[in-house]
Structures are given as structure tokens and as C-alpha cells.
Design a protein around this motif. Structure first.
Motif, PDB file in Angstrom:
ATOM      1  N   ALA A  64     -63.631 -22.411  21.313  1.00 52.89           N
ATOM      2  CA  ALA A  64     -62.509 -22.236  22.239  1.00 52.89           C
ATOM      3  C   ALA A  64     -62.657 -21.020  23.124  1.00 52.89           C
ATOM      4  CB  ALA A  64     -61.199 -22.140  21.458  1.00 52.89           C
ATOM      5  N   ASP A  65     -63.184 -19.905  22.562  1.00 46.46           N
ATOM      6  CA  ASP A  65     -63.161 -18.666  23.346  1.00 46.46           C
ATOM      7  C   ASP A  65     -64.329 -17.726  23.072  1.00 46.46           C
ATOM      8  OD1 ASP A  65     -62.577 -17.544  20.858  1.00 46.46           O
ATOM      9  OD2 ASP A  65     -60.443 -17.290  21.290  1.00 46.46           O
ATOM     10  N   GLY A  66     -65.341 -18.165  22.302  1.00 42.12           N
ATOM     11  CA  GLY A  66     -66.511 -17.331  22.071  1.00 42.12           C
ATOM     12  C   GLY A  66     -66.330 -16.221  21.064  1.00 42.12           C
ATOM     13  N   SER A  67     -65.243 -16.226  20.312  1.00 39.58           N
ATOM     14  CA  SER A  67     -65.030 -15.190  19.303  1.00 39.58           C
ATOM     15  C   SER A  67     -65.735 -15.567  18.000  1.00 39.58           C
ATOM     16  CB  SER A  67     -63.536 -14.986  19.051  1.00 39.58           C
ATOM     17  OG  SER A  67     -62.944 -16.156  18.534  1.00 39.58           O
ATOM     18  N   VAL A  68     -65.823 -14.594  17.086  1.00 39.00           N
ATOM     19  CA  VAL A  68     -66.399 -14.815  15.761  1.00 39.00           C
ATOM     20  C   VAL A  68     -65.419 -14.274  14.731  1.00 39.00           C
ATOM     21  CG1 VAL A  68     -68.287 -14.269  14.177  1.00 39.00           C
ATOM     22  CG2 VAL A  68     -68.784 -14.716  16.590  1.00 39.00           C
ATOM     23  N   HIS A  69     -65.169 -15.085  13.706  1.00 38.89           N
ATOM     24  CA  HIS A  69     -64.229 -14.749  12.639  1.00 38.89           C
ATOM     25  C   HIS A  69     -65.016 -14.578  11.346  1.00 38.89           C
ATOM     26  CE1 HIS A  69     -60.150 -14.643  10.993  1.00 38.89           C
ATOM     27  NE2 HIS A  69     -60.535 -15.448  10.012  1.00 38.89           N
ATOM     28  N   ARG A  70     -64.786 -13.476  10.629  1.00 35.74           N
ATOM     29  CA  ARG A  70     -65.468 -13.225   9.367  1.00 35.74           C
ATOM     30  C   ARG A  70     -64.493 -13.394   8.212  1.00 35.74           C
ATOM     31  NH1 ARG A  70     -68.276  -7.752   6.889  1.00 35.74           N
ATOM     32  NH2 ARG A  70     -66.105  -7.227   6.410  1.00 35.74           N
ATOM     33  N   VAL A  71     -64.923 -14.122   7.169  1.00 38.03           N
ATOM     34  CA  VAL A  71     -64.073 -14.406   6.015  1.00 38.03           C
ATOM     35  C   VAL A  71     -64.750 -13.896   4.750  1.00 38.03           C
ATOM     36  CG1 VAL A  71     -63.034 -16.223   4.597  1.00 38.03           C
ATOM     37  CG2 VAL A  71     -63.028 -16.431   7.092  1.00 38.03           C
ATOM     38  N   ALA A  72     -64.000 -13.188   3.902  1.00 34.55           N
ATOM     39  CA  ALA A  72     -64.481 -12.791   2.585  1.00 34.55           C
ATOM     40  C   ALA A  72     -64.410 -13.996   1.656  1.00 34.55           C
ATOM     41  CB  ALA A  72     -63.650 -11.638   2.039  1.00 34.55           C
ATOM     42  N   LEU A  73     -65.531 -14.430   1.128  1.00 32.43           N
ATOM     43  CA  LEU A  73     -65.547 -15.635   0.302  1.00 32.43           C
ATOM     44  C   LEU A  73     -64.780 -15.450  -1.002  1.00 32.43           C
ATOM     45  CD1 LEU A  73     -69.272 -16.726   0.815  1.00 32.43           C
ATOM     46  CD2 LEU A  73     -67.243 -17.471   2.071  1.00 32.43           C
ATOM     47  N   ALA A  74     -64.649 -14.237  -1.466  1.00 27.58           N
ATOM     48  CA  ALA A  74     -63.946 -13.988  -2.720  1.00 27.58           C
ATOM     49  C   ALA A  74     -62.437 -14.194  -2.605  1.00 27.58           C
ATOM     50  CB  ALA A  74     -64.230 -12.576  -3.211  1.00 27.58           C
ATOM     51  N   THR A  75     -61.919 -14.035  -1.390  1.00 28.26           N
ATOM     52  CA  THR A  75     -60.466 -14.106  -1.214  1.00 28.26           C
ATOM     53  C   THR A  75     -60.025 -15.158  -0.208  1.00 28.26           C
ATOM     54  OG1 THR A  75     -60.456 -12.452   0.561  1.00 28.26           O
ATOM     55  CG2 THR A  75     -60.297 -11.643  -1.714  1.00 28.26           C
ATOM     56  N   GLY A  76     -60.903 -15.544   0.715  1.00 31.39           N
ATOM     57  CA  GLY A  76     -60.517 -16.453   1.787  1.00 31.39           C
ATOM     58  C   GLY A  76     -59.825 -15.772   2.942  1.00 31.39           C
ATOM     59  N   ARG A  77     -59.676 -14.446   2.867  1.00 25.13           N
ATOM     60  CA  ARG A  77     -59.030 -13.713   3.959  1.00 25.13           C
ATOM     61  C   ARG A  77     -60.070 -13.303   4.992  1.00 25.13           C
ATOM     62  NH1 ARG A  77     -56.058 -11.541  -0.493  1.00 25.13           N
ATOM     63  NH2 ARG A  77     -57.383  -9.691  -0.560  1.00 25.13           N
TER      64      ARG A  77
END
Length: 324
Positions: free
Chosen positions: A69-82
């Protein structure tokens, strides 16, 4: 008008071809289930309206997702899903399709889709490190990337070539982007043809998903000259092959619109393969790509069968890794 980059590109095609329930049983069949690693989540939400496509995971328990949608990158901690946004949005005229993180987990290599751009950013801060723009022709769609010794390789979904970015031993770029023509057994369709990319088990060649060859299959590419050879998969056809994930000699092939992951055991050279498992899951909503951490495979749901809006819900899910 914004051109939406979707790997198979036809909205609603999932309804036309049906879901994983239409697939014939395979022995053995791998049915996804929560792993014994609870309380780590086996699914987690992504930002509304994000339009995920690619995923990257290094040796640390963090997954990076790129936004169409906009070229951003989202990082998620696999231990928490946040999660949190590590690369800020660039606007609706930009995409991130495939992405990979380097061995030192310092850089993200981002495929720019329709904007014909390759970006390298800091994996922690999102700060831009390098950008290569105006690549290819007007119809270029820079789709997926794999890192190999000496180069990062990128697919172009609509043209019979790969892009090669030379790298030093620290995965730092050392020169301009080169174009390597695909010859030999390569078949170029009139439209979307090229998708995911991986290395062969012996590391000497590349594997590329081709939606045309053999009704949908894999092609082995010699990185020295671009010469291609069809991979013998027997009766297996991969018409919706998207992301490729190689773990040892097992290649996970995400067939997005079939809501299925085909697992293929390859020979060392990647010249032939046999399907050993087929992963389906009721939570699959057109997954596109895959990345691994420990005993799990993580996949973003792209939901190409719905018209995206700023409020459309997106998520990622985890399934068990196939053993053997």
C-alpha cells in the motif's frame, strides 16, 4: 491512478479456482496445527490497510513485513505478536513486495514492485542506506529477492531477466544493478510470469517460480550466464507459485490462490524434486510468501480476493515445519 502490485494480479481469482479443500489428498499430508511452543502466538494481526506481501526473518525472533500500500515495513516480535513500523510509509505510489534481511541482520533489501526501485534500509532504524531507481522497462515489476554470496538477485515479474546487485563479503553493495537475461528453457508469458526466487540446495544455482513453464513450475538458473533448465517435478504443477523458502533440501512453495504450501524435496543441484507434503490451513487467506524460525513457518495473508481499503484487516499465521 495507483497500480496495485499483486503477484498473481487478478482480483477474485481465488474464488474462481477454489480453496485448498479442492486439492486431492497427498500421502503424507501436513495439516497445520499449533505447535508446542505456546505461548508464542501462531497468528497475529498486521496493521489495518497494510496490504502485506513479503516476509523476512533472520536468526533473531522478529519478522519483517513489506506493504504494497505505501512501501512501509512492519516488524513483529514472534514471541508476542506485537509489532511496530520500522520503515515509514512513502506513499501510495510506492510498494514493498519481496524483502530479505542480511546475515548480520543489519540491512533489509526491499523490492519496489511497480516503482522499479530497489531499496536497502537499516533493519533497526529504517534509515535509507541505498536506492537504485528507474530499473528495467516501463512494465517492470520487481517482485522477490534472494541473497547469495557475491550478489542479491531480484525477479522481474513481466520480463525475461533477473536483476543482480553485486555485494561484498559483508553483503554491502559494491556496484550498479546489472541485468541478466534468462535463456534456455525459460518461457515468458504475455503478462505476469516470474515470481519467487531461491537458491538450490548446493548453493550453486538459483530457482525461480515460472507461472508458464510446464503449466506452472520451477526453473533452475545458472547465475553465471542466465541459462535456464526446467526442474523435473513429475506430475506436480505450480500454477500459482509465489514465495519460495528453502530449508535444507526441502523447498516450500506457496501457492497463494490455492491457499496451499507444497513441500518439495530437491536433489542437491535442484534439477528434480518430489512433493513430500502439502500444507493447508483454514486460516490461510491467500498467503504469498514464507519465512522460518525454529520449528515454524510464518506466512502473511495478502487477501488478494478482496478490494483493499484503509480498514481491511490483515494478519500472519504460523504452521509447523515439515520434518524429514
Amino acid at each position: 491512478m495507483q497500480r496495485s502490485f499483486a503477484r498473481r494480479g487478478v482480483l477474485g481469482a481465488a474464488a474462481a479456482v477454489g480453496g485448498a479443500a479442492l486439492l486431492a489428498p497427498l500421502a503424507p499430508t501436513a495439516t497445520a496445527a499449533p505447535t508446542a511452543r505456546a505461548p508464542w502466538p501462531t497468528g497475529f494481526p498486521l496493521p489495518r490497510g497494510f496490504q502485506p506481501e513479503g516476509i523476512a526473518i533472520g536468526s533473531s525472533p522478529y519478522a519483517y513485513f513489506g506493504s504494497l500500500a505505501d512501501g512501509s515495513v512492519h516488524r513483529v516480535a514472534l514471541a508476542t505478536g506485537r509489532g511496530r513500523t520500522v520503515v515509514p510509509p512513502l506513499g501510495p505510489e510506492h510498494n514493498v513486495v519481496g524483502l530479505k534481511i542480511d546475515r548480520r541482520e543489519r540491512q533489509l533489501f526491499l523490492c519496489g514492485g511497480w516503482n522499479r526501485e530497489i531499496r536497502i534500509v537499516d533493519a533497526t532504524t529504517g534509515a535509507p542506506l541505498a536506492a537504485y531507481t528507474g530499473l528495467g522497462a516501463a512494465d517492470t515489476g520487481i517482485n522477490d529477492v534472494v541473497l547469495a554470496p557475491g550478489a542479491a538477485w531480484f525477479t522481474d515479474s513481466f520480463n525475461a531477466h533477473l536483476f543482480r546487485l553485486p555485494l561484498d563479503r559483508h553483503d554491502e553493495p559494491t556496484g550498479p544493478v546489472e541485468t541478466v537475461a534468462l535463456t534456455g528453457d525459460w518461457e515468458q508469458g504475455p503478462g505476469f510470469t516470474t515470481n519467487g526466487i531461491s537458491r538450490t540446495p548446493d548453493g550453486r544455482s538459483l530457482l525461480v517460480a515460472n507461472t508458464v513453464v510446464d503449466g506452472g513450475g520451477l526453473v533452475r538458473v545458472d547465475p553465471r550466464n542466465g541459462r535456464c533448465r526446467r526442474v523435473d517435478l513429475g506430475a506436480l504443477r505450480l500454477p500459482f507459485a509465489d514465495g519460495l523458502l528453502l530449508l535444507g533440501r526441502l523447498l516450500y512453495v506457496v501457492q497463494q490462490q490455492l491457499n496451499t504450501v507444497n513441500v518439495v524435496r530437491l536433489d542437491d543441484a535442484g534439477t528434480r524434486g518430489t512433493e513430500v507434503a502439502r500444507i493447508t490451513d483454514a486460516r490461510f487467506r491467500i498467503p504469498t510468501t514464507a519465512a522460518a524460525y525454529r520449528g515454524r513457518i510464518y506466512l502473511p495473508n495478502a487477501r488478494f480476493d478482496v478490494q483493499p481499503t484503509p480498514d481491511t484487516e490483515y494478519d500472519a499465521v504460523a504452521v509447523e515445519r515439515v520434518r524429514g
